[in-house]
Design a protein around this motif. Structure first.
Motif, PDB file in Angstrom:
ATOM      1  N   PRO A   3       0.808  -1.226   0.000  1.00 19.20           N
ATOM      2  CA  PRO A   3       0.000   0.000   0.000  1.00 19.20           C
ATOM      3  C   PRO A   3       0.842   1.277   0.000  1.00 19.20           C
ATOM      4  O   PRO A   3       0.468   2.269  -0.625  1.00 19.20           O
ATOM      5  N   SER A   4       1.973   1.241   0.696  1.00 22.95           N
ATOM      6  CA  SER A   4       2.749   2.479   0.831  1.00 22.95           C
ATOM      7  C   SER A   4       3.366   2.916  -0.493  1.00 22.95           C
ATOM      8  O   SER A   4       3.843   4.029  -0.622  1.00 22.95           O
ATOM      9  N   LEU A   5       3.351   2.030  -1.495  1.00 20.25           N
ATOM     10  CA  LEU A   5       3.901   2.426  -2.795  1.00 20.25           C
ATOM     11  C   LEU A   5       2.817   2.876  -3.775  1.00 20.25           C
ATOM     12  O   LEU A   5       3.109   3.210  -4.913  1.00 20.25           O
ATOM     13  N   LEU A   6       1.572   2.862  -3.308  1.00 19.43           N
ATOM     14  CA  LEU A   6       0.484   3.298  -4.184  1.00 19.43           C
ATOM     15  C   LEU A   6       0.126   4.748  -3.875  1.00 19.43           C
ATOM     16  O   LEU A   6      -0.263   5.076  -2.758  1.00 19.43           O
ATOM     17  N   ILE A   7       0.286   5.603  -4.880  1.00 20.07           N
ATOM     18  CA  ILE A   7      -0.039   7.020  -4.699  1.00 20.07           C
ATOM     19  C   ILE A   7      -1.268   7.366  -5.524  1.00 20.07           C
ATOM     20  O   ILE A   7      -1.322   7.066  -6.723  1.00 20.07           O
ATOM     21  N   LEU A   8      -2.263   7.937  -4.867  1.00 18.84           N
ATOM     22  CA  LEU A   8      -3.490   8.316  -5.562  1.00 18.84           C
ATOM     23  C   LEU A   8      -3.424   9.795  -5.915  1.00 18.84           C
ATOM     24  O   LEU A   8      -3.303  10.647  -5.027  1.00 18.84           O
ATOM     25  N   GLU A   9      -3.493  10.097  -7.221  1.00 21.89           N
ATOM     26  CA  GLU A   9      -3.505  11.494  -7.660  1.00 21.89           C
ATOM     27  C   GLU A   9      -4.948  11.967  -7.774  1.00 21.89           C
ATOM     28  O   GLU A   9      -5.733  11.391  -8.520  1.00 21.89           O
ATOM     29  N   VAL A  10      -5.283  12.982  -7.011  1.00 22.52           N
ATOM     30  CA  VAL A  10      -6.624  13.568  -7.087  1.00 22.52           C
ATOM     31  C   VAL A  10      -6.479  15.049  -7.429  1.00 22.52           C
ATOM     32  O   VAL A  10      -5.398  15.615  -7.278  1.00 22.52           O
ATOM     33  N   THR A  11      -7.559  15.654  -7.912  1.00 22.92           N
ATOM     34  CA  THR A  11      -7.449  17.067  -8.279  1.00 22.92           C
ATOM     35  C   THR A  11      -8.146  17.950  -7.248  1.00 22.92           C
ATOM     36  O   THR A  11      -8.940  17.482  -6.432  1.00 22.92           O
ATOM     37  N   GLU A  12      -7.837  19.225  -7.343  1.00 23.68           N
ATOM     38  CA  GLU A  12      -8.408  20.186  -6.394  1.00 23.68           C
ATOM     39  C   GLU A  12      -9.926  20.237  -6.459  1.00 23.68           C
ATOM     40  O   GLU A  12     -10.571  20.640  -5.495  1.00 23.68           O
ATOM     41  N   GLY A  13     -10.493  19.820  -7.591  1.00 23.15           N
ATOM     42  CA  GLY A  13     -11.949  19.797  -7.748  1.00 23.15           C
ATOM     43  C   GLY A  13     -12.651  19.025  -6.639  1.00 23.15           C
ATOM     44  O   GLY A  13     -13.773  19.340  -6.265  1.00 23.15           O
ATOM     45  N   LEU A  14     -11.955  18.001  -6.119  1.00 24.77           N
ATOM     46  CA  LEU A  14     -12.522  17.166  -5.048  1.00 24.77           C
ATOM     47  C   LEU A  14     -12.790  17.954  -3.787  1.00 24.77           C
ATOM     48  O   LEU A  14     -13.567  17.545  -2.936  1.00 24.77           O
ATOM     49  N   LEU A  15     -12.085  19.074  -3.662  1.00 22.81           N
ATOM     50  CA  LEU A  15     -12.096  19.776  -2.384  1.00 22.81           C
ATOM     51  C   LEU A  15     -13.143  20.865  -2.335  1.00 22.81           C
ATOM     52  O   LEU A  15     -13.377  21.475  -1.303  1.00 22.81           O
ATOM     53  N   ILE A  16     -13.792  21.108  -3.473  1.00 20.04           N
ATOM     54  CA  ILE A  16     -14.739  22.216  -3.530  1.00 20.04           C
ATOM     55  C   ILE A  16     -15.963  21.946  -2.669  1.00 20.04           C
ATOM     56  O   ILE A  16     -16.325  22.746  -1.829  1.00 20.04           O
ATOM     57  N   ASP A  17     -16.608  20.785  -2.870  1.00 18.59           N
ATOM     58  CA  ASP A  17     -17.753  20.527  -1.997  1.00 18.59           C
ATOM     59  C   ASP A  17     -17.522  19.292  -1.132  1.00 18.59           C
ATOM     60  O   ASP A  17     -16.688  18.446  -1.439  1.00 18.59           O
ATOM     61  N   ASN A  18     -18.272  19.212  -0.063  1.00 22.71           N
ATOM     62  CA  ASN A  18     -18.134  18.096   0.866  1.00 22.71           C
ATOM     63  C   ASN A  18     -16.725  17.897   1.389  1.00 22.71           C
ATOM     64  O   ASN A  18     -16.214  16.778   1.433  1.00 22.71           O
TER      65      ASN A  18
ATOM     66  N   ARG B  45     -12.763  10.451   4.106  1.00 26.39           N
ATOM     67  CA  ARG B  45     -12.428   9.350   3.211  1.00 26.39           C
ATOM     68  C   ARG B  45     -10.919   9.246   2.972  1.00 26.39           C
ATOM     69  O   ARG B  45     -10.344   8.162   2.929  1.00 26.39           O
ATOM     70  N   MET B  46     -10.278  10.400   2.830  1.00 22.35           N
ATOM     71  CA  MET B  46      -8.826  10.378   2.641  1.00 22.35           C
ATOM     72  C   MET B  46      -8.137   9.764   3.848  1.00 22.35           C
ATOM     73  O   MET B  46      -7.171   9.014   3.713  1.00 22.35           O
ATOM     74  N   LEU B  47      -8.664  10.067   5.035  1.00 29.62           N
ATOM     75  CA  LEU B  47      -8.064   9.496   6.245  1.00 29.62           C
ATOM     76  C   LEU B  47      -8.235   7.979   6.294  1.00 29.62           C
ATOM     77  O   LEU B  47      -7.325   7.254   6.681  1.00 29.62           O
ATOM     78  N   GLN B  48      -9.413   7.503   5.872  1.00 30.31           N
ATOM     79  CA  GLN B  48      -9.628   6.048   5.841  1.00 30.31           C
ATOM     80  C   GLN B  48      -8.617   5.395   4.894  1.00 30.31           C
ATOM     81  O   GLN B  48      -8.081   4.327   5.179  1.00 30.31           O
ATOM     82  N   LEU B  49      -8.406   6.056   3.763  1.00 27.96           N
ATOM     83  CA  LEU B  49      -7.477   5.492   2.783  1.00 27.96           C
ATOM     84  C   LEU B  49      -6.031   5.558   3.266  1.00 27.96           C
ATOM     85  O   LEU B  49      -5.267   4.609   3.079  1.00 27.96           O
ATOM     86  N   THR B  50      -5.659   6.669   3.893  1.00 27.72           N
ATOM     87  CA  THR B  50      -4.277   6.740   4.372  1.00 27.72           C
ATOM     88  C   THR B  50      -4.047   5.726   5.497  1.00 27.72           C
ATOM     89  O   THR B  50      -2.935   5.247   5.672  1.00 27.72           O
ATOM     90  N   SER B  51      -5.133   5.378   6.205  1.00 29.73           N
ATOM     91  CA  SER B  51      -4.918   4.362   7.245  1.00 29.73           C
ATOM     92  C   SER B  51      -4.687   2.980   6.634  1.00 29.73           C
ATOM     93  O   SER B  51      -4.151   2.085   7.290  1.00 29.73           O
ATOM     94  N   LEU B  52      -5.068   2.805   5.377  1.00 34.58           N
ATOM     95  CA  LEU B  52      -4.695   1.562   4.675  1.00 34.58           C
ATOM     96  C   LEU B  52      -3.219   1.590   4.273  1.00 34.58           C
ATOM     97  O   LEU B  52      -2.652   0.576   3.898  1.00 34.58           O
ATOM     98  N   GLY B  53      -2.648   2.786   4.252  1.00 34.59           N
ATOM     99  CA  GLY B  53      -1.236   2.911   3.897  1.00 34.59           C
ATOM    100  C   GLY B  53      -0.975   3.652   2.589  1.00 34.59           C
ATOM    101  O   GLY B  53       0.158   3.986   2.281  1.00 34.59           O
ATOM    102  N   VAL B  54      -2.037   3.893   1.787  1.00 34.78           N
ATOM    103  CA  VAL B  54      -1.820   4.586   0.513  1.00 34.78           C
ATOM    104  C   VAL B  54      -1.591   6.076   0.751  1.00 34.78           C
ATOM    105  O   VAL B  54      -1.901   6.598   1.819  1.00 34.78           O
TER     106      VAL B  54
END
Ligand code: C2E
Ligand code: CA
Ligand code: CA
Ligand code: CA
Length: 273
Positions: free
Chosen positions: A141-156, A163-172
Motif C-alpha cells: 500500500p505504501s507504494l500506491l499514490i493516488l492522484e486527485v485534483t483540487e476539484g474534489l475539495l470544492i464541496d463536501n 475518506r482520505m483518512l480512511q485510505l491513508t490508514s490503509l497505507g496509501v
C-alpha cells in the motif's frame, strides 16, 4: 455580411454536431475497448536531481484499431460524463497494483501514481475497493499514490477528508494533481492528509522565462515546504526548466525531457529504473 453570419452559424452547427457524434462514438467504442483489451497502461518516470527514477505515473492509452490514438484528454472526460469512468477506474486501480507487484518481482519496486477521478473517489464503496484490490494483489500500500485534483475539495470537504483518512490508514498516499489550476487555499491544504503536490505543467512550461509563472512555481514550493509536502513538477521539457525547478527545491521531475510514457515491459528494460 448577413450571409457571412449565416455561414458562420452553419459552421458552428456542424462543428457542434461533429462533437456530439464524436462523443457518442467514443462512448460506444470505449465499452468495446475495455472488453477487447485495447486499453493499456503506460508508465512515465519521475526523476530526482540526478536523473534517477524515484517513481512513475501510470497513464492510460487507447490503441483503437480503426482510428489513430485517442488521447485520454479526450476520452477520460467522456467516460466521466457517461459514468463509465467507474469501470475504467476499477481497472486502473487494479493495473496500478499489478504493476507494483510486477516491478517488485523484477527487483525494481518504486512508488506508482495512479489518477483517480472525482466520481471514482466519491463512490460509496471506494475505500472497500482499494482495500480489496490491495489484499488480493498483495501490492504494498505504501507504494500506491493516488492522484486527485483540487476539484474534489470544492464541496463536501468534510467527507473528502474523512475518506482520505480512511485510505491513508490503509497505507496509501495522496498527491494533488494539476496543483495551482483549481480551488486552492492554505486553510484546507493544512487539513488534508497529503503526501505530495504536483505543479501543473502550464506553470512549468513558461518558467523560468515568464516572471509570473516563475513566481507561482516558487510560491507553491515554499508553501509545500512549510506544510512538509513533497513536490513533483510535471511537463518538464527543457534543461532550463529542470535546472530552475531543482534549484528552487523541487523533489522530482516528470516530463518528455527524461522520458515519454512507455509500456511497462519497455520500462523494465530501460536504464532509468
Ligand atoms: P495528467 O494526469 O495531468 O497527466 C499528465 C499528462 O501530461 C499526460 O498526458 C502526460 O503524457 C503528459 N506529459 C508528460 N510529460 C509531458 C511533457 O513534458 N510535456 C507535455 N506537454 N505533456 C507531458 P496524457 O497521458 O495524455 O493524459 C492526459 C490526462 O488524461 C491526464 O492528465 C489525466 O487527467 C487523464 N488520464 C490519463 N490516464 C488516466 C487514468 O488512468 N485515469 C484517469 N482518471 N485519468 C487519466
Ligand atoms: Ca496525473
Ligand atoms: Ca497533472
Ligand atoms: Ca493535467
Amino acid at each position: 455580411a448577413k450571409s457571412a453570419g449565416r455561414n458562420q452559424i452553419a459552421f458552428f452547427e456542424s462543428a457542434m454536431q461533429f462533437e456530439v457524434e464524436q462523443r457518442l462514438t467514443i462512448e460506444r467504442d470505449l465499452a468495446e475497448a475495455m472488453a477487447s483489451n485495447q486499453l493499456q497502461m503506460y508508465l512515465q518516470p519521475q526523476v530526482d536531481c540526478e536523473g534517477q527514477a524515484v517513481g512513475a505515473e501510470l497513464l492510460m492509452r487507447w490503441n483503437h484499431p480503426g482510428r489513430s490514438e485517442v488521447s485520454p484528454a479526450i476520452f477520460i472526460p467522456v467516460a466521466e460524463e457517461s459514468g463509465m469512468i467507474l469501470r475504467l477506474g476499477d481497472w486502473v486501480l487494479r493495473q496500478g497494483c499489478l504493476t507494483l507487484v510486477r516491478l517488485a518481482e523484477a527487483g525494481k519496486a518504486m512508488p506508482i501514481s495512479i489518477n483517480v477521478s472525482p466520481k471514482q473517489f466519491r463512490q460509496s464503496d471506494f475505500v472497500e475497493k482499494v482495500r480489496a484490490v490491495l489484499d488480493e494483489t498483495g501490492a504494498p500500500p505504501s507504494l500506491l499514490i493516488l492522484e486527485v485534483t483540487e476539484g474534489l475539495l470544492i464541496d463536501n470537504l468534510e467527507d473528502t477528508i474523512a475518506r482520505m483518512l480512511q485510505l491513508t490508514s490503509l497505507g496509501v498516499r495522496f498527491s494533488i494533481d494539476d496543483f495551482g489550476t483549481g480551488y486552492s487555499s492554505l486553510a484546507y491544504l493544512k487539513r488534508l492528509p497529503l503526501y505530495e503536490l504536483k505543479i501543473d505543467k502550464s506553470f512549468v512550461q513558461d518558467a523560468p522565462a515568464d516572471p509570473s509563472d516563475t513566481a507561482i512555481v516558487q510560491s507553491i514550493l515554499s508553501m509545500a515546504k512549510h506544510l512538509g509536502l513533497r513536490v513533483v513538477a510535471e511537463g518538464v521539457e527543457t534543461r532550463e526548466q529542470a535546472d530552475f525547478l531543482i534549484a528552487s527545491g523541487c523533489d522530482s521531475l516528470q516530463g518528455y525531457l527524461f522520458a515519454r510514457p512507455m509500456p511497462v515491459s519497455e520500462w523494465l528494460e530501460t536504464g532509468l529504473c
